[in-house]
Design a protein around this motif. Structure first.
Motif: not given
Length: 310
Positions: A229-238
């Motif tokens: 989708a878009r990178g912003s949808v997933v919390d990278t740190a989490a």
């Protein structure tokens, strides 16, 4: 003279030629050339071709007094200043539908590669490591797939899953009554049910970090997540924390926060398969997107309704 189009993204020669056959083109694929082109050609530019990642800012729109049309090559349009465009009566279109099959194919490539750990096994094989020294990976088929965002791409992902004897569920803002799949009223509920989670929802503020620690906890230690989708949808740190502590089994990302730089928290993880936002890119998809832009722009400048307004 044909209308002038400012092109803010790199285009393969054949796609550029298809657009140049109908319009004057000003190429500006870098920040420096972009600012220069807007300054030098502001009065001539009547259309802009960009994409959801590159976008077009309110300030840039204000600097183009004769701008009438903004096109996104592909479905995404999150970084195009649509409010500023609307205030000026500028039409915004996208390439909806032109790369859906390509993205759905890539989602499954990532999911299969992640579950079966194909990149890891490829490296092991090249290093001379035989199978008896390697951990076995689970079957892919016969599991449960949760789709977050049952739009055109999400539906194509779901349809492909059926060929693997996979049960499908989904989460959407609104239930889709014309589908045979089970609807879940939250992403957490869907993740708790699913073995695999494929993210195909739009980007933007409404879905920022929609997929975070609670979702990974619900997905569990045998679960896998794929984001096309878009990178912003997933919390990278989490996500990095979940992978490091075995909260989930693996992840496949074609999109990620901080693009185009690869995510520093994830690049050393053997449990992640990364690709550089290429899910919607193929010769066929690019040709279809360019052709749709030409059709939309031709219709607009001849006074006809566009085909894919945003």
């Amino acid at each position: 003279m044909p209308p002038t189009v400012l092109v803010l993204i790199p285009l393969p020669p054949e796609n550029r030629a298809a657009i140049a056959a109908h319009f004057q083109i000003v190429d500006a694929p870098t920040p420096t050339s972009r600012d220069h082109a807007i300054t030098q050609h502001a009065d001539q530019i009547r259309a802009v071709l960009t994409n959801g990642t590159t976008g077009l800012t309110p300030d840039e729109i204000s600097r183009l007094p004769n701008l009438e049309l903004i096109g996104a090559l592909g479905a995404g349009h999150e970084n195009i200043a649509r409010d500023a465009a609307k205030a000026r009566g500028i039409v915004v279109v996208n390439g909806a539908g032109t790369n859906d099959d390509c993205v759905a194919d890539h989602a499954f490539a990532l999911l299969l590669a992640t579950v079966r750990r194909v990149p890891f096994l490829d490296r092991a094989c090249r290093a001379g490591v035989w199978r008896d020294e390697l951990p076995m990976q689970p079957n892919f088929s016969g599991k449960r797939l949760g789709v977050v965002g049952l739009g055109n791409i999400g539906r194509k992902v779901a349809r492909r899953a059926l060929g693997f004897d996979t049960e499908v569920g989904y989460h959407n803002r609104r239930p889709q009554p014309d589908t045979p799949y089970a609807h879940f009223d939250s992403v957490i509920a869907l993740a708790g049910w699913a073995d695999y989670l494929v993210i195909a929802t739009p980007g933007g503020a409404a879905t920022h970090h929609l997929i975070g620690a609670e979702v990974f906890e619900a997905l569990g230690p045998q679960g896998y997540v794929v984001n096309v989708a878009r990178g912003s949808v997933v919390d990278t740190a989490a996500l990095a924390d979940a992978l490091a502590h075995g909260v989930i089994a693996g992840a496949g990302l074609d999109v990620y926060e901080g693009e185009p730089s690869p995510p520093p928290l994830l690049i050393d993880s053997e449990r992640v398969v990364l690709t550089p936002h290429v899910g919607g890119r193929s010769p066929e998809a690019m040709a279809a997107s360019a052709a749709l832009f030409v059709e939309n722009a031709t219709r607009h400048f001849s006074g006809q309704p566009v085909l894919t307004p945003v």
